[in-house]
Design a protein around this motif. Structure first.
Motif, PDB file in Angstrom:
ATOM      1  N   THR A  59       8.684   3.050   1.347  1.00 53.38           N
ATOM      2  CA  THR A  59       8.508   2.966   2.800  1.00 53.38           C
ATOM      3  C   THR A  59       9.877   2.924   3.452  1.00 53.38           C
ATOM      4  O   THR A  59      10.749   2.157   3.022  1.00 53.38           O
ATOM      5  CB  THR A  59       7.706   1.720   3.196  1.00 53.38           C
ATOM      6  N   MET A  60      10.061   3.728   4.489  1.00 52.26           N
ATOM      7  CA  MET A  60      11.328   3.773   5.216  1.00 52.26           C
ATOM      8  C   MET A  60      11.147   3.139   6.585  1.00 52.26           C
ATOM      9  O   MET A  60      10.271   3.540   7.343  1.00 52.26           O
ATOM     10  CB  MET A  60      11.802   5.214   5.400  1.00 52.26           C
ATOM     11  N   GLY A  61      11.976   2.154   6.897  1.00 50.40           N
ATOM     12  CA  GLY A  61      11.994   1.588   8.235  1.00 50.40           C
ATOM     13  C   GLY A  61      13.076   2.271   9.040  1.00 50.40           C
ATOM     14  O   GLY A  61      14.235   2.294   8.628  1.00 50.40           O
ATOM     15  N   VAL A  62      12.727   2.839  10.187  1.00 50.45           N
ATOM     16  CA  VAL A  62      13.696   3.567  11.002  1.00 50.45           C
ATOM     17  C   VAL A  62      13.605   3.087  12.446  1.00 50.45           C
ATOM     18  O   VAL A  62      12.570   2.589  12.876  1.00 50.45           O
ATOM     19  CB  VAL A  62      13.459   5.096  10.952  1.00 50.45           C
ATOM     20  N   GLY A  70       0.801  -1.215   0.000  1.00 54.91           N
ATOM     21  CA  GLY A  70       0.000   0.000   0.000  1.00 54.91           C
ATOM     22  C   GLY A  70       0.827   1.255   0.000  1.00 54.91           C
ATOM     23  O   GLY A  70       0.300   2.344  -0.247  1.00 54.91           O
ATOM     24  N   ALA A  71       2.126   1.144   0.314  1.00 55.92           N
ATOM     25  CA  ALA A  71       2.964   2.330   0.382  1.00 55.92           C
ATOM     26  C   ALA A  71       3.570   2.678  -0.954  1.00 55.92           C
ATOM     27  O   ALA A  71       4.124   3.748  -1.125  1.00 55.92           O
ATOM     28  CB  ALA A  71       4.091   2.105   1.395  1.00 55.92           C
ATOM     29  N   SER A 121      20.940  -2.533  -3.414  1.00 55.76           N
ATOM     30  CA  SER A 121      20.027  -3.450  -2.724  1.00 55.76           C
ATOM     31  C   SER A 121      18.572  -3.183  -3.091  1.00 55.76           C
ATOM     32  O   SER A 121      17.665  -3.644  -2.415  1.00 55.76           O
ATOM     33  CB  SER A 121      20.211  -3.343  -1.206  1.00 55.76           C
ATOM     34  N   GLY A 122      18.342  -2.414  -4.155  1.00 55.32           N
ATOM     35  CA  GLY A 122      16.985  -2.174  -4.605  1.00 55.32           C
ATOM     36  C   GLY A 122      16.202  -1.271  -3.674  1.00 55.32           C
ATOM     37  O   GLY A 122      16.724  -0.290  -3.146  1.00 55.32           O
ATOM     38  N   VAL A 123      14.947  -1.633  -3.450  1.00 54.95           N
ATOM     39  CA  VAL A 123      14.068  -0.793  -2.632  1.00 54.95           C
ATOM     40  C   VAL A 123      14.638  -0.592  -1.236  1.00 54.95           C
ATOM     41  O   VAL A 123      14.534   0.489  -0.653  1.00 54.95           O
ATOM     42  CB  VAL A 123      12.657  -1.409  -2.560  1.00 54.95           C
ATOM     43  N   VAL A 175       6.717   6.122   6.799  1.00 52.63           N
ATOM     44  CA  VAL A 175       7.743   5.868   7.806  1.00 52.63           C
ATOM     45  C   VAL A 175       7.191   4.882   8.822  1.00 52.63           C
ATOM     46  O   VAL A 175       6.102   5.094   9.373  1.00 52.63           O
ATOM     47  CB  VAL A 175       8.176   7.164   8.508  1.00 52.63           C
ATOM     48  N   VAL A 176       7.939   3.802   9.057  1.00 51.64           N
ATOM     49  CA  VAL A 176       7.526   2.794  10.028  1.00 51.64           C
ATOM     50  C   VAL A 176       8.666   2.506  10.990  1.00 51.64           C
ATOM     51  O   VAL A 176       9.840   2.745  10.683  1.00 51.64           O
ATOM     52  CB  VAL A 176       7.096   1.485   9.335  1.00 51.64           C
TER      53      VAL A 176
END
Length: 309
Positions: free
Chosen positions: A295-298, A23-24, A270-272, A97-98
């Motif tokens: 989508t960014m995982g932080v 969905g992102a 590393s792609g996305v 952002v997740v």
């Protein structure tokens, strides 16, 4: 570490995860006949999947912490539309952002982005930037995030060799311009959306957008203040999309030597997971606009201000 240093110098981030949520990215319903949808152009191979995170979301290891480069200016422009009067292909940038540990959206995180214009010029640093027709070099001694061994001819697809070149440390602004810079707070679903233009290129770097994610601060009349920076990264564009943009003005007027994605010393292939955007635009009609999503995982408890690499 300077911006020109490669992935071999990056901190081991294997204990952290990033979600690439369906969905992102560009909604599948919007990808049909006559629409170009590109995420990786063969560059996704580095994203190793992990456990399911629910509703089709898959966790990936995060490898995308990078240096901030020399052209960062603190988040003082709180706005969605950062275009100002700059010409170029319209770009809608949709970011999520997740939390990389819980996979849950981060609410009220400040997402900061900045990038050059269609001819490679950064606001605040116009006299230092390496873009523009002819690819003018910066004044002697001026910091730059371009490697000194940047290709001087037609891109060959082979990454440049040699050590880091150019100063990656922060430089003080040389002018009061602030176009193509802005900050927004994520909503309760972790989303922000920016209205901007497709970036151009300058010698030594592939087309990219810088980003920072800040948490723990507050909004003031002067901008976002306090807290700390938990992520510093860059977004990248598939080579096919960059080639499409180069057919349009003002991009087509640039004579600056272009560095391809595979030649770039920051993109880790590393792609996305490494910042490669999902892109969607009408085939043959890119000039009407592009949508880019990621989508960014932080880790909100860590500090990554772009100077710790």
């Amino acid at each position: 570490m300077t911006e020109s240093q490669g992935p071999a110098h990056k901190k081991d981030m294997t204990r952290r995860r990033v979600i690439m949520a369906g969905g992102a990215v560009v909604a599948a319903a919007g990808v049909g006949a006559g629409v170009v949808a590109t995420a990786s152009a063969g560059e996704e191979k580095g994203a190793a999947s992990g456990a399911k995170a629910g509703q089709g979301e898959v966790c990936y290891r995060l490898t995308s912490e990078t240096t901030e480069g020399p052209y960062y200016i603190d988040a003082d422009k709180i706005r969605k539309d950062i275009t100002e009067d700059k010409e170029g292909i319209p770009l809608t940038l949709r970011l999520k952002v997740v939390d990389s540990d819980t996979c849950k959206p981060l609410r009220k995180a400040a997402v900061d982005i900045w990038h050059c214009d269609a001819l490679g010029i950064y606001s605040g640093y116009e006299s230092m930037s390496q873009g523009g027709p002819g690819g003018g070099a910066p004044p002697s001694g001026a910091p730059t995030d371009a490697p000194t061994d940047a290709p001087t001819g037609t891109p060959t697809g082979t990454p440049p060799s040699g050590g880091p070149g150019g100063g990656g440390g922060h430089s003080e602004p040389t002018d009061d311009e602030r176009y193509l810079r802005g900050t927004q707070l994520t909503d309760r679903h972790g989303f922000v959306e920016f209205t901007t233009i497709f970036p151009g290129w300058y010698q030594g770097r592939a087309v990219h957008i810088h980003t920072k994610v800040h948490v723990g601060g507050t909004m003031t009349d002067a901008g976002y203040e306090g807290g700390h920076t938990c992520h510093t990264g860059q977004f990248f564009f598939a080579e096919s999309a960059v080639l499409d943009s180069a057919k349009e003005e003002p991009y087509s007027t640039s004579t600056t030597t272009r560095t391809t994605l595979t030649e770039d010393t920051i993109y880790d292939r590393s792609g996305v997971a490494g910042g490669l955007l999902k892109l969607s635009y009408r085939k043959g009609g890119m000039v009407r606009g592009v949508t880019g999503s990621i989508t960014m995982g932080v880790d909100p408890d860590e500090t990554h201000d772009g100077t710790d690499l």
